[in-house]
Scaffold this active site. Structure first.
Site, PDB file in Angstrom:
ATOM      1  N   SER A 119       0.835  -1.201   0.000  1.00 20.13           N
ATOM      2  CA  SER A 119       0.000   0.000   0.000  1.00 20.13           C
ATOM      3  C   SER A 119       0.876   1.259   0.000  1.00 20.13           C
ATOM      4  O   SER A 119       1.573   1.520  -0.966  1.00 20.13           O
ATOM      5  CB  SER A 119      -0.968  -0.037   1.186  1.00 20.13           C
ATOM      6  OG  SER A 119      -2.009   0.898   1.048  1.00 20.13           O
ATOM      7  N   ASP A 172      -9.908  -5.399  -4.100  1.00 18.92           N
ATOM      8  CA  ASP A 172      -9.235  -4.382  -3.282  1.00 18.92           C
ATOM      9  C   ASP A 172     -10.184  -3.209  -3.053  1.00 18.92           C
ATOM     10  O   ASP A 172     -10.633  -2.563  -4.002  1.00 18.92           O
ATOM     11  CB  ASP A 172      -7.962  -3.909  -3.979  1.00 18.92           C
ATOM     12  CG  ASP A 172      -7.058  -3.090  -3.077  1.00 18.92           C
ATOM     13  OD1 ASP A 172      -7.566  -2.177  -2.393  1.00 18.92           O
ATOM     14  OD2 ASP A 172      -5.850  -3.365  -3.050  1.00 18.92           O
ATOM     15  N   HIS A 206      -7.616  -5.812  -0.156  1.00 17.20           N
ATOM     16  CA  HIS A 206      -6.401  -5.020   0.081  1.00 17.20           C
ATOM     17  C   HIS A 206      -5.543  -5.803   1.067  1.00 17.20           C
ATOM     18  O   HIS A 206      -5.468  -5.491   2.266  1.00 17.20           O
ATOM     19  CB  HIS A 206      -6.791  -3.653   0.637  1.00 17.20           C
ATOM     20  CG  HIS A 206      -5.700  -2.631   0.596  1.00 17.20           C
ATOM     21  ND1 HIS A 206      -5.150  -2.159  -0.577  1.00 17.20           N
ATOM     22  CD2 HIS A 206      -5.052  -1.975   1.595  1.00 17.20           C
ATOM     23  CE1 HIS A 206      -4.228  -1.260  -0.305  1.00 17.20           C
ATOM     24  NE2 HIS A 206      -4.139  -1.134   1.005  1.00 17.20           N
TER      25      HIS A 206
END
Length: 235
Positions: A119, A172, A206
């Protein structure tokens, strides 16, 4: 904003031959990613790899009503990723060459140092791929942002031949997988990266998964010594 000292994990087989510097995501810590060292070091090919897991400073997060969290840069909105905290990003990017040079001072050549992240950590990873002036071993980008257009002024071609493993999930909820595909296109077509693999995982959010880790390991092993030229055939 005070920083926590990075977690360092020594190679199981000495002397160390490779180094991995891994950057976590929003609200996480270096400790939250030490499992990656344990997983990768199980493979004999990576028993001689050492690891560094930095922790981001705590800062107020605009999109979270200014509640504090560990972060490499501020998040201004959960709905739009166009407004990037360049000041915070650039400040965090200053840490990357320092950590790389620490490894070089320990005898690990640039070409055997891998940078990875999840991320926000993936943003640092890909920012390094675009800007670091020396060829590095490779890059691992997990669930990263959908665009790096804001980095165009920092582009260097030193790592266009380095291996890049980019992963993303179709579910995600932070960064859509379509953005990952756009990043892959820009790195290969616009920036000229020649060994950039994008792997999309059906149903993954995610996050990461066992299959993703297996794929990343296989990619790393296939590219550990990618900097070495192919041997000339015997005459």
């Amino acid at each position: 904003m005070s920083a926590t000292a990075p977690i360092r994990i020594a190679a199981r087989a000495q002397p160390a031959k490779y180094a991995f510097i891994i950057f976590h995501g929003l609200g996480d810590s270096g400790a939250g990613w030490t499992f990656l060292a344990e997983y990768l070091q199980r493979d004999p090919a990576l028993a001689s790899a050492q690891f560094v897991f930095p922790t981001a400073p705590v800062r107020p997060i605009t999109a979270n009503n200014f509640a504090p969290a560990t972060a490499w840069l501020d998040v201004r909105s959960w709905l739009s990723h166009e407004s990037v905290d360049l000041e915070g990003f650039n400040e965090s990017m200053k840490l990357v060459p320092k950590l790389i040079e620490e490894q070089v001072a320990q005898g690990i050549p640039y070409e055997r140092i891998w940078i990875g992240g999840f991320s926000q950590g993936a943003a640092l990873t890909m920012g390094t791929a675009l800007s670091f002036p020396h060829r590095l071993g490779g890059f691992l980008s997990f669930s990263g942002p959908p665009s790096y257009r804001w980095l165009e002024h920092t582009v260097s071609d030193a790592n266009t031949g380095a291996p890049v493993f980019q992963s993303h999930g179709t579910m995600d909820e932070v960064f859509p997988s379509s953005g990952a595909e756009a990043v892959h296109r820009s790195f290969t077509s616009q920036y000229g990266f020649k060994n950039h693999r994008l792997k999309i995982y059906d149903g993954l959010g995610h996050s990461i998964s066992p299959q993703l880790l297996d794929d990343a390991l296989a990619f790393i092993k296939a590219n550990l010594d990618a900097e070495k030229p192919a041997p000339r055939p015997a005459l």
